[in-house]
Enzyme design. Structure first.
Site, PDB file in Angstrom:
ATOM      1  N   GLY A 105      52.017 -72.446  69.259  1.00 37.09           N
ATOM      2  CA  GLY A 105      51.035 -72.239  68.201  1.00 37.09           C
ATOM      3  C   GLY A 105      49.702 -72.830  68.618  1.00 37.09           C
ATOM      4  CE  LYS A 106      45.345 -75.171  71.783  1.00 38.57           C
ATOM      5  NZ  LYS A 106      46.041 -75.909  72.847  1.00 38.57           N
ATOM      6  N   GLY A 107      45.576 -73.891  66.692  1.00 38.30           N
ATOM      7  CA  GLY A 107      44.684 -73.746  65.549  1.00 38.30           C
ATOM      8  C   GLY A 107      43.295 -74.214  65.871  1.00 38.30           C
TER       9      GLY A 107
END
Ligand code: NAD
Length: 418
Positions: A105-107
């Site tokens: 994931g990444k944000g």
């Protein structure tokens, strides 16, 4: 000037290259090239002067077939949906290549943090944490620091989450300080995996890293730890650099003394033990045995790659070699250890942090380092097997073959849910 690269397209090309060697159906491949979901949200936040501002923020959950989504949250004015999607994908392939039971994931928030007060940043972060709350959790999605975020932002997210959930859940975030549930060895982990993978690569070439000369671009967390550990192994660090320029010494540097100089003056440049000052391009094309790009993405483009003379490159940075440069280096038989293995020590020890949080038990630094070493060594040789079995052109393709196979195996196990 680096080649123009759209990161999400680059990711897709890397997966397509690997897919030729993996028995994956077209439908499944489409799934494994795209995020499962992307949260795009507009945070409305009150500023110190009473006005309101709106900040766009993203969280991409790329793939959770092998475990909870895992990846950092960055604050930068250039954060955008395509980049966040790509970065989340690389996390999924990175966790797969080291074989830890996590997804990717990444944000990020589109913000220049330097323009805001600490109180404003806290409100922005807590507002994002409120939006993230239904998505994150110790068994769902575990954020971590990234560009321009650190312990402070992670504490705000963790506190918001724990307050709203009425629980204590240190494993919802990694990258914490030791006092707050962080792991021993996390700070050194990225440089450690960069060096361990390089040591195995020299072994694969029937050479000893102790005899190697080394150049390192970037002298921040990853670069300086790499210098220190490779020096401990007996290699000679002849060149290092940072954003102000580089230094060279034929007899090698004492990495700690260079680090002290950088702490005092802000740069490695001006260190008294240097024979000469060099540019970053000079450093990348030096005649050394091991080159470690540990600064920025796209540091080596196709033009520069023509002049690279190192035998082995261990990618501490994420994406330091453009795809076109990769082809040039492959033709020149430079052994490139791809970022998704070389710098995977960071996420691997974050995984250990999560394991310790779940166990409510603290490991010694020795245990952390030993567990990390056994994973990096085992997975390096898995890449060698894939590289040789399929007669591949690069270790990068081998890494994606291994990772894609693992994610596909996990995804096929369950099949699509109606
Ligand atoms: P950092 O901010 O601590 O250090 C970056 C270093 O690069 C600094 O010395 C800076 O002066 C130098 N630098 C910046 N621009 C440069 C330029 N144009 N030329 C030469 N040097 C330049 O960052 P870090 O944590 O060491 O991360 C470095 C790289 O490693 C990044 O690509 C990051 O994504 C990657 N990485 C880091 C970790 C980690 O755990 N720290 C994990 C995985 C990947």
């Amino acid at each position: 000037m680096a080649d123009e690269v759209n990161p999400f397209e680059s990711l897709g090309e890397q997966i397509d290259d690997a897919a030729q060697y993996v028995d994956v159906s077209d439908g499944m491949l489409e799934r494994l090239k795209n995020p499962e979901r992307v949260l795009e949200t507009n945070l409305t936040v009150e500023m110190d002067d009473g006005t309101t501002e709106v900040f766009t923020a993203y969280r991409s959950q790329f793939n959770g077939d092998r475990g909870p989504y895992k990846g950092g949250i960055r604050y930068h004015p250039e954060v955008n949906r395509e980049e966040v999607k790509a970065l989340s994908g690389w996390m999924a392939y990175k966790t797969a290549v080291v074989g830890i039971p996590l997804g990717g994931g990444k944000g990020g928030i589109v913000i220049d943090p330097e323009q805001y007060s600490e109180n404003e940043l806290e409100r922005v972060t807590r507002s994002f944490a409120k939006e993230l709350r239904p998505l994150i959790g110790v068994d769902k999605d575990i954020p971590a620091p990234d560009v321009n975020t650190g312990q402070r932002e992670m504490n705000w997210i963790k506190d918001t989450y724990e307050t709203l959930e009425n629980t204590t859940e240190p494993g919802v975030i990694t990258g914490k300080s030791i006092a707050d549930g962080g792991s021993e060895g996390r700070v050194e982990a990225t440089g450690r995996s960069t060096v361990l993978a390089a040591r195995e690569a020299f072994d694969y070439r029937d050479e000893d890293i102790a005899d190697a000369t080394v150049a390192i671009q970037g002298y921040g967390n990853a670069g300086w730890i790499t210098a220190d550990l490779v020096d401990e192994m007996g290699a000679t660090v002849v060149a290092v650099s940072d954003s102000s320029g580089g230094i060279y010494s034929e007899d090698g540097f004492d990495p700690v003394a260079v680090k002290d100089h950088k702490n005092e003056t802000g740069s490695v440049v001006g260190y008294h033990g240097a024979d000469e000052e060099i540019s970053n391009d000079d450093l990348l094309t030096l005649d050394v045995d091991l080159l470690v790009p540990a600064a920025l993405g796209n540091a080596i483009d196709a033009e520069l790659a023509e002049d690279v003379t190192a035998d082995v490159i261990s990618e501490a940075a994420n994406g330091p070699i453009t795809p076109a440069a990769d082809e040039v280096l492959s033709e020149k038989d430079v052994l490139v250890i791809p970022d998704i293995l070389a710098n995977a020590g960071g996420v691997t020890v974050s995984y250990f942090e999560w394991v310790q949080n779940r166990q409510r038990f603290h490991w010694t630094e020795e245990r952390v380092n030993n567990e990390l070493e056994s994973i990096i060594v085992e997975q390096f040789w898995n890449l060698v097997d894939a590289f040789e079995d399929h007669d591949l052109s690069t270790f990068r393709v081998a890494a994606y073959v291994v990772a894609l196979q693992r994610i596909d195996d996990a995804a096929e196990e369950f099949g699509p849910w109606p």
